[in-house]
Design a protein around this motif. Structure first.
Motif, short mmCIF file in Angstrom:
data_model
loop_
_atom_site.label_atom_id
_atom_site.label_comp_id
_atom_site.label_asym_id
_atom_site.label_seq_id
_atom_site.Cartn_x
_atom_site.Cartn_y
_atom_site.Cartn_z
N GLU A 1 0.85 -1.20 0.00
CA GLU A 1 0.00 0.00 0.00
C GLU A 1 0.88 1.24 0.00
O GLU A 1 1.99 1.23 0.54
CB GLU A 1 -0.92 0.01 1.22
N GLU B 1 -7.48 6.76 6.68
CA GLU B 1 -8.58 6.14 7.43
C GLU B 1 -9.73 5.78 6.51
O GLU B 1 -10.35 4.71 6.65
CB GLU B 1 -9.04 7.09 8.54
N GLN C 1 -8.90 2.72 4.47
CA GLN C 1 -8.93 1.48 5.26
C GLN C 1 -10.35 1.02 5.58
O GLN C 1 -10.56 -0.16 5.88
CB GLN C 1 -8.13 1.68 6.54
#
Length: 385
Positions: free
Chosen positions: A96, A117, A120
């Motif tokens: 990633e 965030e 994810q």
């Protein structure tokens, strides 16, 4: 996750300010622009960072941080930068990546954290951070997003796209998070084409940034960045600075190491007085100004809402208002850079003033090394070569 700071551009839209120093290495409040990108990645919890620098200029990067290395960009434009990032990610055996473009600033400095965030939790293989288009004059792309957060279109930086997007919608905010395979796909073609293709595939998500945001594209964007960075910064005077007892230092003033503020000088703030700067007797530095390293503000000079680059000399009894002064320039004694509605902007900037209209008051952009002659008057959007 590995982080990349794209610092391979020269900053052509910032000319003439970048004629000596490429945009990523310009100083703003005593720090190179790449440092603000590094801060974003640190806030996002990314410790392994690669700065992808302009070919021939990698030695100018003042990274100096653990876990940060510098490589030269392989290939041209953003496509070459993303290809370099992909190759470095593969070599590091990472799956990633987060890419941050130099010159995109946010307050608070958590835009990259928000993007990570969202990446994810959203399920999108690629996520872009988006900012409001209300203040974006020209960016790396206008974006349309549906109710699910999926990016539906990506319009590249053309004048038509700018006029379409002004004041509404979202723009690319300078942060992209993706899997390494998707990063490789993004590097196969020009950036806008890649984003359009991914949008059509439904794999591109966008997260909307709610805070303040600036993209430093044109010289006067630097003034907006100063305003954002100094707002509420507080007063900090370095131990190695010397401030005369008879000098006046207001709120939200940062005085860096080695700076000298002499008798009777006034720094109203918010303002930044950089390393080894000398503000001489009777000089006045007013709100939202940044005086960069090694500059001298001579007796009874006035600097107001301006950027004064590295190693500039502002002569006695002169005034610099609403202006951007390139490194090593000299403002002669009694010279005046006055602000007002732009009258003499170059063609490439004229549409900007037409859009801003009466809301804007600009001074002058002074080229690096240029000398403004004694007792002259200029400004109102003039670019001094």
């Amino acid at each position: 996750m590995i982080g990349f700071v794209l610092a391979g551009g020269y900053g052509k839209r910032l000319l003439p300010l970048t004629s000596r120093t490429p945009k990523p290495f310009m100083q703003l409040l005593g720090r190179q622009l790449i440092d603000y990108s590094l801060d974003m990645l640190r806030e996002a919890g990314v410790d392994d960072v690669v700065i992808i620098a302009t070919q021939g200029f990698s030695g100018m990067a003042s990274a100096g941080r653990e876990g940060v290395r510098v490589v030269e960009q392989r290939g041209l434009d953003i496509q070459g930068a993303l290809r370099t990032a992909y190759e470095e990610a593969v070599a590091s055996k990472e799956r990633e990546a987060i890419v941050v473009y130099t010159g995109f600033l946010a307050s608070p400095n958590t835009i990259a954290k928000l993007a990570v965030e969202y990446y994810q939790t959203s399920g999108f293989p690629v996520v872009l951070a988006l900012a409001s288009a209300a203040t974006g004059l020209e960016t790396y792309g206008f974006v349309t997003v549906d109710y699910r957060g999926a990016v539906r279109d990506f319009m590249w930086e053309s004048q038509e796209a700018n006029r379409w997007g002004m004041g509404r919608g979202y723009v690319f905010g300078g942060v992209m998070v993706s899997g390494v395979e998707e990063l490789e796909e993004a590097s196969r073609r020009p950036f806008a084409e890649s984003m359009k293709s991914m949008a059509k595939q439904g794999v591109l998500g966008g997260v909307q940034w709610p805070g303040r945001w600036v993209e430093i594209g044109y010289p006067w964007d630097i003034l907006e960045a100063i305003n954002m960075l100094l707002d509420g910064a507080g007063t900090r005077i370095a131990r190695g600075a010397r401030v005369s007892r008879s000098a006046v230092v207001g709120d939200n003033v940062i005085v860096d190491e080695g700076a000298v503020i002499e008798d009777g000088a006034v720094v109203k703030g918010p303002a930044y007085i950089g390393r080894d700067v000398r503000v001489m007797s009777g000089a006045v530095v007013e709100g939202f100004s940044s005086i960069e390293q090694g500059s001298v503000i001579e007796e009874n000079a006035i600097v107001d809402r301006s950027y004064v680059g590295v190693g500039v000399r502002v002569g006695a009894l002169s005034e610099v208002r609403g202006s951007v002064v390139g490194e090593g320039a000299v403002i002669g004694p009694g010279a005046h850079l006055v602000d007002g509605y732009p009258e003499r902007l170059p063609e490439r900037l004229r549409w900007l003033a037409e859009y801003l209209g009466e809301k804007v008051k600009l001074g002058a952009v002074v080229s690096p090394g240029h000398e403004v002659q004694c007792c002259t008057v200029s400004g109102k959007g003039a670019v001094l070569p």
